[in-house]
Design an enzyme around this catalytic site. Structure first.
Site, PDB file in Angstrom:
ATOM      1  N   GLN A 101       8.753   9.032   4.901  1.00 36.79           N
ATOM      2  CA  GLN A 101       7.875   7.970   5.395  1.00 36.79           C
ATOM      3  C   GLN A 101       8.663   7.148   6.402  1.00 36.79           C
ATOM      4  OE1 GLN A 101       6.982   4.178   3.285  1.00 36.79           O
ATOM      5  NE2 GLN A 101       4.919   5.021   3.100  1.00 36.79           N
ATOM      6  N   TYR A 171       2.338  -3.647   7.506  1.00 34.96           N
ATOM      7  CA  TYR A 171       3.617  -3.457   8.191  1.00 34.96           C
ATOM      8  C   TYR A 171       3.320  -3.579   9.687  1.00 34.96           C
ATOM      9  CZ  TYR A 171       5.957  -1.841   3.910  1.00 34.96           C
ATOM     10  OH  TYR A 171       6.521  -1.765   2.667  1.00 34.96           O
ATOM     11  N   ALA A 346       1.889   7.586  -7.938  1.00 36.12           N
ATOM     12  CA  ALA A 346       3.122   6.815  -7.878  1.00 36.12           C
ATOM     13  C   ALA A 346       3.534   6.339  -9.263  1.00 36.12           C
ATOM     14  CB  ALA A 346       2.971   5.640  -6.918  1.00 36.12           C
ATOM     15  N   ARG A 347       2.834   5.313  -9.790  1.00 37.60           N
ATOM     16  CA  ARG A 347       3.269   4.699 -11.046  1.00 37.60           C
ATOM     17  C   ARG A 347       3.294   5.692 -12.207  1.00 37.60           C
ATOM     18  NH1 ARG A 347      -0.792  -0.305 -10.935  1.00 37.60           N
ATOM     19  NH2 ARG A 347      -1.991   1.300  -9.848  1.00 37.60           N
TER      20      ARG A 347
END
Length: 401
Positions: A101, A171, A346-347
């Site tokens: 990424q 971002y 993810a988690r």
């Protein structure tokens, strides 16, 4: 179940063959205190590689020194390449693919930590550093476009199978899309088309740099989850434009703003005390007062981005990656039936790096993740699940620096 709808069947992402359709999404690992690859970072990604994912994503490799959120992040430079090559080789040895990424933190950068003034579309006060962000000039934007191309080429050269361009979560590129943060009056602000110009230039430069050598994906917001932020009526046309540009092999659909509304992305419990303690000392007093307003509570539910994402699926023909509340085979199969090509987790993988192998053995298995979000409070000290029972969390916390 046919291979096209089986999330655990092999699949192709651009030029890359994956052993299944499950992608470990980018989650800042907090495992690079000197801005270089460590054994701890390698252990983080090889754990999910051995655990069965099709591809793992190394989180936020900054394209410029000032583009880091804080000092302990990798940015693309010659000194980082040997470690990144070692990381790629270690993940490949597990049978998984690996994506880098890349992006620029922009207004999420903490200038007190990086030593460089933070950039944003427009001048604004930055509560992370208690100073003002500098409005990016056209020269800054061209430099950052070129830096994305350079980073993508380096990622290809050290062996990454894919690059993911971070256009979400406000971002820098995502903040240009956000009307609340982008108040420019030049060709990069105002209308939604002009606000999209900077992200589009980044993708075009990356494609020109790497061609079809690696898969190219982008993470985009469906909605920022804030008043005057990016909404579906602008993000869907933006996605259609990216599809027409033809620079991407897939879009990963997300939401929320790490700067303005971070819990919109996570959902579930809000461990405010732990999250406040993880932030710089000068930020903590304000969060103790205003934290409940900043860390808003959104109840967790499986596939919580599905309804928004289905609107994109109806409008687009390109491959899409569904993110958010994917924790079991039922959810993955629902995503495949809906027409999504891949799922991102993810988690659940922080809690159980071997979850995919466990689902292969027992299709009725359920993730042990409780969505307590204590993992989010650990991102600067070694991202881990505090409830892990198989030793992985202890390994990630160890200072292998």
């Amino acid at each position: 179940m046919t291979p096209a709808t089986d999330p655990l069947a092999p699949a192709t992402l651009g030029p890359v063959r994956l052993r299944n359709r499950v992608i470990k999404s980018a989650t800042f690992e907090g495992a690079t205190p000197d801005g270089l690859v460590t054994d701890r970072l390698i252990a983080y990604h090889t754990a999910v590689g051995r655990g069965g994912v099709g591809m793992t994503t190394v989180a936020f490799l900054a394209v410029a020194p000032e583009g880091r959120i804080q000092r302990g992040q990798i940015h693309w430079r010659p000194e980082a390449l040997p470690g990144l090559r070692r990381l790629v080789e270690a993940v490949h040895a597990t049978g998984a693919r690996i994506s880098a990424q890349i992006g620029h933190a922009g207004p999420l950068a903490n200038s007190r930590s990086t030593g460089s003034r933070s950039l944003a579309p427009s001048r604004r006060f930055n509560p992370l550093s208690l100073s003002f962000d500098r409005a990016a000039t056209r020269a800054d934007l061209q430099r950052i476009v070129d830096a994305h191309a350079y980073a993508a080429a380096l990622a290809r050269d050290v062996g990454f199978d894919a690059v993911e361009i971070h256009l979400g979560h406000t971002y820098l590129a995502g903040s240009f899309l956000c009307p609340k943060l982008n108040r420019r009056t030049d060709g990069f602000g105002g209308t939604s088309a002009r606000r999209a110009e900077f992200p589009r230039r980044i993708l075009a430069a990356v494609k020109q740099a790497v061609g079809d050598d690696v898969a190219i994906t982008a993470k985009i917001n469906m909605t920022d989850g804030v008043r005057a932020g990016l909404r579906l009526d602008e993000s869907i046309p933006f996605a259609r434009t990216l599809q027409a540009d033809g620079h991407l092999d897939a879009l990963e659909l997300t939401g929320g703003s790490s700067l303005l509304n971070p819990m919109y992305l996570f959902r579930g419990d809000v461990p405010l005390s732990a999250m406040t303690a993880a932030l710089p000392p000068w930020v903590r007093p304000g969060l103790r007062i205003f934290g409940r307003r900043f860390f808003r509570h959104y109840p967790y539910q499986p596939l919580y981005f599905r309804e928004h994402a289905l609107q994109f699926r109806r409008e687009l023909s390109m491959p899409l990656i569904l993110l958010g509340g994917v924790t079991d085979l039922d959810g993955m199969r629902t995503a495949m039936r809906d027409g999504f090509d891949y799922v991102a987790m993810a988690r659940a993988l922080l809690r159980e790096p071997d979850l995919i192998n466990r689902l292969r053995r027992d299709p009725t298995a359920r993730s042990l993740c409780t969505h307590c979000n204590l993992c989010a409070a650990s991102i600067f000290t070694g991202t881990h699940c505090p409830w892990d029972v198989d030793g992985t969390a202890a390994l990630l916390r160890a200072d292998a620096g």
